[in-house]
Enzyme design. Structure first.
Site, PDB file in Angstrom:
ATOM      1  CG  ASP A 164      -0.184   0.531   0.783  1.00  0.00           C
ATOM      2  OD1 ASP A 164      -1.029   0.264   1.646  1.00  0.00           O
ATOM      3  OD2 ASP A 164      -0.076   1.664   0.256  1.00  0.00           O
ATOM      4  CE  LYS A 183       2.640  -2.093   7.565  1.00  0.00           C
ATOM      5  NZ  LYS A 183       2.785  -1.360   6.297  1.00  0.00           N
ATOM      6  CG  HIS A 208      -4.798  -5.119   7.852  1.00  0.00           C
ATOM      7  ND1 HIS A 208      -4.323  -4.161   8.709  1.00  0.00           N
ATOM      8  CD2 HIS A 208      -5.684  -5.837   8.552  1.00  0.00           C
ATOM      9  CE1 HIS A 208      -4.909  -4.290   9.867  1.00  0.00           C
ATOM     10  NE2 HIS A 208      -5.733  -5.304   9.821  1.00  0.00           N
ATOM     11  CD  GLN A 249      -0.154   4.716   8.651  1.00  0.00           C
ATOM     12  OE1 GLN A 249       0.322   4.835   9.759  1.00  0.00           O
ATOM     13  NE2 GLN A 249      -1.413   4.445   8.447  1.00  0.00           N
TER      14      GLN A 249
HETATM   15  P1  IMP Z   1      -2.660  10.628   6.304  1.00  0.00           P
HETATM   16  O1  IMP Z   1      -2.005   9.568   7.136  1.00  0.00           O
HETATM   17  O2  IMP Z   1      -4.068  10.291   5.933  1.00  0.00           O
HETATM   18  O3  IMP Z   1      -2.509  11.990   6.901  1.00  0.00           O
HETATM   19  O4  IMP Z   1      -1.874  10.698   4.904  1.00  0.00           O
HETATM   20  C1  IMP Z   1      -0.540  11.160   4.793  1.00  0.00           C
HETATM   21  C2  IMP Z   1       0.228  10.362   3.744  1.00  0.00           C
HETATM   22  O5  IMP Z   1       0.385   9.014   4.192  1.00  0.00           O
HETATM   23  C3  IMP Z   1      -0.483  10.255   2.399  1.00  0.00           C
HETATM   24  O6  IMP Z   1       0.484  10.203   1.377  1.00  0.00           O
HETATM   25  C4  IMP Z   1      -1.197   8.921   2.478  1.00  0.00           C
HETATM   26  O7  IMP Z   1      -1.462   8.377   1.208  1.00  0.00           O
HETATM   27  C5  IMP Z   1      -0.150   8.106   3.227  1.00  0.00           C
HETATM   28  N1  IMP Z   1      -0.728   6.982   3.966  1.00  0.00           N
HETATM   29  C6  IMP Z   1      -1.414   7.023   5.137  1.00  0.00           C
HETATM   30  N2  IMP Z   1      -1.755   5.773   5.512  1.00  0.00           N
HETATM   31  C7  IMP Z   1      -1.258   4.939   4.573  1.00  0.00           C
HETATM   32  C8  IMP Z   1      -1.256   3.504   4.434  1.00  0.00           C
HETATM   33  O8  IMP Z   1      -1.765   2.747   5.257  1.00  0.00           O
HETATM   34  N3  IMP Z   1      -0.627   3.040   3.326  1.00  0.00           N
HETATM   35  C9  IMP Z   1       0.000   3.836   2.430  1.00  0.00           C
HETATM   36  N4  IMP Z   1       0.031   5.155   2.536  1.00  0.00           N
HETATM   37  C10 IMP Z   1      -0.594   5.705   3.602  1.00  0.00           C
END
Ligand code: IMP
Length: 432
Positions: free
Chosen positions: A14, A17, A42, A226
């Site tokens: 976040d 990007k 996004h 991410q």
């Molecule tokens: P997952 O990718 O859904 O397995 O989540 C694992 C961790 O990554 C968690 O803390 C999510 O909140 C974080 N996360 C996954 N995708 C994003 C993103 O696009 N932005 C911010 N945090 C993310």
């Protein structure tokens, strides 16, 4: 000569990007995603209306771009088609513009149930995932039982693999997690429904990218999803996502060769945020947290969760800059500091000399014992919102920017001064 760029988030995601990639897209013909799935998000403005994309790369609004999802991306067929339909309802066609690897693994219903069931079982120790089934899908890849886009070419094989996987997962969901199971027919029939559209987009992406790079004077942009601190290997494990968000992911997740990368742009916010659980040494819990959430609109675009906020952490930023060979930096959301008479930046950790905290395994390191050392900066009295020239920035903002550059040893070449596309300072060209 081609100028190919990797854009990486330097924090916990976040960082903004999407907007920066959108602004840079006019100089790029090919935009590639190489990791993650629809856990990313996004927001784009189309005809003054906000749309949120999760899988389709950020450069989609520029009609000259071709978009690729490399083998490292995991695809939820339902969400993929949904995004194509949303874009088409705005007359944005993806015909002959969007290509996917046959080796992308599919995110299916049982992955989502497993993700949610595991989080429920973890209780207060939950990871705080997006609940999109991302972790279980990557697990299936490593376990060599996952289903790929390419498996859709052979319905018999697909049906067999799906049956095996559903047996395996329903057993766990039912007997271990006491959670709802999935039905073969629901998943299989959906796959059959979506298969033609998915298969029509399959291309040999490693071959194409390396071929374009060798034969065409066009630039490729690799869009990270991410942030680096959520990397499975180099992030704040286990509070991470399940893919490699750091530089190595570009190569394994797209098949492009090492010589194809000319610059790495690291994007970071003037402060830090994270969603989900996990270490956050500079986290704010007082009214300043509410200030950043409100003024910075820090609500997750994928899950609608309120983000945690904290001061910029130069210890972690320096480590991520070095680890990812970052050659240029982009600072976003500096305008959110308008209205603060002073603000802080973390320049060290009191009780850890070597500053290499991320190299310690999480079982050794007690993140709560970290005491950040802060440098206090004076705020400014004018608004930075929408400024487009570096020379128009107040002295205090310039001082803050130069301080960061000196600390991490990499120039800040782009500064975003507001949510609009036009609110950006291109200090130096990163691509000619
Ligand atoms: P997952 O990718 O859904 O397995 O989540 C694992 C961790 O990554 C968690 O803390 C999510 O909140 C974080 N996360 C996954 N995708 C994003 C993103 O696009 N932005 C911010 N945090 C993310």
């Amino acid at each position: 000569m081609n100028k190919n760029l990797v854009v990486l988030g330097m924090q916990w995601g976040d960082e903004g990007k999407g907007k920066v990639i959108d602004c840079l897209s006019k100089k790029f013909h090919y935009i590639v995603r190489y990791q993650g799935g629809h856990n990313a998000g996004h927001t784009l403005l189309v005809n003054d209306q906000k749309i949120v994309l999760h899988l389709i790369p950020s450069g989609v609004l520029h009609k000259h771009t071709k978009l690729f999802l490399g083998n490292g991306v995991v695809i939820s067929p339902i969400d993929f088609i949904k995004e194509i339909d949303i874009l088409s309802s705005y007359n944005i066609s993806l015909e002959n513009r969007l290509f996917i690897s046959r080796n992308c693994f599919l995110v299916l219903g049982y992955h989502i149930n497993m993700d949610l069931a595991r989080e429920k079982k973890l209780g207060k120790y939950l990871i705080g995932t997006t609940g999109r089934g991302i972790g279980p899908t990557y697990e299936d890849k490593v376990a060599r039982r996952g289903i790929t886009v390419g498996d859709l070419f052979n319905e018999d094989l697909l049906s067999q693999k799906l049956k095996n996987n559903i047996d395996y997962y329903n057993f766990q969901l039912n007997h271990y997690y006491n959670y709802s199971t999935v039905k073969f027919d629901d998943i299989f029939l959906n796959l059959i429904k979506y298969k033609d559209i998915l298969l029509s987009k399959v291309k040999d992406i490693p071959y194409l990218l390396n071929y374009y790079n060798d034969t065409e004077p066009k630039n490729i942009l690799f869009e990270g999803a991410q942030g680096a601190l959520l990397d499975l290997d180099h992030g704040t494990f286990p509070y991470v996502t399940s893919s490699n968000t750091t530089i190595g992911g570009v190569f394994t997740g797209s098949g492009v060769n090492l010589n194809s990368i000319n610059c790495v742009l690291g994007i970071f916010k003037a402060y830090c945020t994270r969603v989900g659980s996990g270490p956050f040494p500079t986290e704010l819990t007082d009214e300043l947290n509410s200030y950043f959430v409100d003024k910075g609109k820090e609500i997750g675009s994928t899950t609608g969760r309120r983000r945690r906020t904290g001061w910029l952490d130069l210890v972690l930023l320096s480590r991520m800059v070095s680890l990812n060979s970052v050659s240029s930096l982009c600072l976003t959301k500096i305008d959110v500091f308008d209205g603060l008479s002073e603000f802080k930046v973390c320049i060290g950790y009191q009780n850890y000399d070597d500053l290499n905290v991320l190299s310690m395994s999480s079982s050794v390191l007690d993140w709560n014992s970290i005491r950040p050392v802060y440098k206090v900066f004076s705020g400014w009295k004018t608004s930075l919102l929408g400024i487009t020239k570096f020379s128009d920035l107040p002295t205090e903002a310039k001082y803050y920017i130069h301080y960061i550059e000196n600390f991490v040893g990499v120039p800040i070449n782009i500064i975003s001064t507001g949510p609009d596309r036009s609110s950006i300072i291109m200090v130096r060209d990163i691509i000619n």
